[in-house]
Design a protein around this motif. Structure first.
Motif, PDB file in Angstrom:
ATOM      1  N   MET A 201       0.658  -1.360  -0.016  1.00 22.51           N
ATOM      2  CA  MET A 201       0.053   0.073   0.031  1.00 22.51           C
ATOM      3  C   MET A 201       0.766   1.440  -0.195  1.00 22.51           C
ATOM      4  N   ALA A 202       1.996   1.145   0.368  1.00 24.75           N
ATOM      5  CA  ALA A 202       3.027   2.241   0.505  1.00 24.75           C
ATOM      6  C   ALA A 202       4.466   1.834   0.211  1.00 24.75           C
ATOM      7  N   VAL A 203       5.375   2.736  -0.104  1.00 25.25           N
ATOM      8  CA  VAL A 203       6.609   2.483  -0.591  1.00 25.25           C
ATOM      9  C   VAL A 203       7.700   3.566   0.220  1.00 25.25           C
ATOM     10  N   GLU A 204       8.612   3.265   0.708  1.00 23.19           N
ATOM     11  CA  GLU A 204       9.555   4.167   1.103  1.00 23.19           C
ATOM     12  C   GLU A 204       9.887   5.144  -0.328  1.00 23.19           C
ATOM     13  N   ASP A 205      10.051   6.546   0.152  1.00 27.53           N
ATOM     14  CA  ASP A 205      10.321   7.282  -0.869  1.00 27.53           C
ATOM     15  C   ASP A 205      10.782   8.554   0.023  1.00 27.53           C
ATOM     16  N   PRO A 206      12.255   9.021  -0.196  1.00 32.10           N
ATOM     17  CA  PRO A 206      12.738   9.810   0.605  1.00 32.10           C
ATOM     18  C   PRO A 206      12.342  11.361   0.383  1.00 32.10           C
ATOM     19  N   SER A 207      11.735  11.311  -0.926  1.00 32.16           N
ATOM     20  CA  SER A 207      11.226  12.570  -1.417  1.00 32.16           C
ATOM     21  C   SER A 207       9.880  12.981  -1.071  1.00 32.16           C
ATOM     22  N   ALA A 208       9.148  12.095  -0.582  1.00 34.14           N
ATOM     23  CA  ALA A 208       7.725  12.288  -0.259  1.00 34.14           C
ATOM     24  C   ALA A 208       7.521  12.494   1.193  1.00 34.14           C
ATOM     25  N   LYS A 209       6.262  13.015   1.525  1.00 31.20           N
ATOM     26  CA  LYS A 209       6.177  13.461   2.807  1.00 31.20           C
ATOM     27  C   LYS A 209       6.272  12.215   3.745  1.00 31.20           C
ATOM     28  N   HIS A 210       6.983  12.652   4.637  1.00 29.48           N
ATOM     29  CA  HIS A 210       7.181  11.443   6.041  1.00 29.48           C
ATOM     30  C   HIS A 210       8.060  10.327   5.392  1.00 29.48           C
TER      31      HIS A 210
ATOM     32  N   LEU B  52       2.333   6.769  -0.718  1.00 28.52           N
ATOM     33  CA  LEU B  52       1.022   5.931  -0.992  1.00 28.52           C
ATOM     34  C   LEU B  52       1.110   5.357  -2.584  1.00 28.52           C
ATOM     35  N   THR B  53       0.901   4.074  -2.513  1.00 27.25           N
ATOM     36  CA  THR B  53       0.705   3.439  -3.964  1.00 27.25           C
ATOM     37  C   THR B  53      -0.728   3.741  -4.300  1.00 27.25           C
ATOM     38  N   ILE B  54      -1.637   3.977  -3.406  1.00 19.89           N
ATOM     39  CA  ILE B  54      -3.052   4.600  -3.841  1.00 19.89           C
ATOM     40  C   ILE B  54      -3.320   5.795  -3.298  1.00 19.89           C
ATOM     41  N   GLU B  55      -3.501   6.625  -4.285  1.00 21.54           N
ATOM     42  CA  GLU B  55      -3.694   8.015  -4.064  1.00 21.54           C
ATOM     43  C   GLU B  55      -4.961   8.474  -3.166  1.00 21.54           C
TER      44      GLU B  55
END
Length: 215
Positions: free
Chosen positions: A1-10, A14-17
């Motif tokens: 449902m989610a993946v680590e992404d340093p550029s994203a908030k926190h 999320l893989t589902i917006e």
């Protein structure tokens, strides 16, 4: 449902917006994670401090081998060898006992108060294919279901239990609350708590804005 992404908030994307629960939860998780990191680092300066702390090591051993003995050999347990390990465990425990628990608890009655949505127990087993009971179920599924569901008395007790569980109590404490003002005299801890309170307020504001916008 989610993946680590340093550029994203926190640091999580999320893989589902269109997933309101996850979006709201991430804002709370971010505030909790920040609070855990700031607080833990007041008392653990190095990874060696964690490894030498006999109490936290014994506690973590008990959690894994006694509290969750059926999973004690799993690879995914934190090693409890670094400051980051302590931060992650503390943040996870805070999340499970606050945002996560609230989301699955306080909606109990709204869903399970209508017994067919969540049957507390049944008077008959789901039949195995090929048995007489299976043929009976296939012939008239609705009648079979009605024969399965609990009695009115048992259902009433179950509904009352869900209703009681979903109540907010008078002495309930919320994230950031400290009923005892003098819980610590450590200025760094008090400062971290104020940062946490501001982060919670920001999360609340963001969630309110999304709700108002229908998201």
């Amino acid at each position: 449902m989610a993946v680590e992404d340093p550029s994203a908030k926190h640091g999580i994307r999320l893989t589902i917006e269109d997933y309101p629960y996850a979006a709201d939860g991430l804002d709370l998780w971010g505030a909790i994670k920040q609070w855990a990191e700031e607080y833990v680092r007041i008392y653990y300066k190095t990874d060696e401090d964690v490894r030498r702390d006999e109490e936290v090591q014994c506690w973590w051993k008990e959690v894994k081998e006694v509290g969750h003995g059926d999973h004690k050999g799993k690879e995914w347990w934190a090693k409890m060898e670094s400051v980051e390990d302590v931060e992650e465990v503390v943040a996870t425990l805070m999340w499970l006992s606050s945002g996560f628990h609230a989301s699955v608890n306080f909606g109990n009655y709204a869903y399970s108060g209508y017994m067919p949505n969540s049957v507390g127990m049944t008077r008959r087993f789901i039949p195995e294919e090929g048995t007489d009971e299976w043929e009976e179920m296939m012939e008239d599924p609705q009648k079979f279901y009605m024969d399965m569901i609990p009695s009115q008395g048992v259902t009433t007790i179950t509904i009352a239990t869900f209703e009681a569980l979903g109540h907010h109590v008078e002495e309930e404490e919320y994230l950031g609350d400290r009923p005892e003002a003098q819980w610590t005299s450590n200025e760094h801890a008090l400062g971290a708590l104020e940062s946490f309170r501001r982060a919670i307020a920001d999360a609340e504001e963001s969630i309110g804005a999304r709700n108002a916008a229908g998201h």
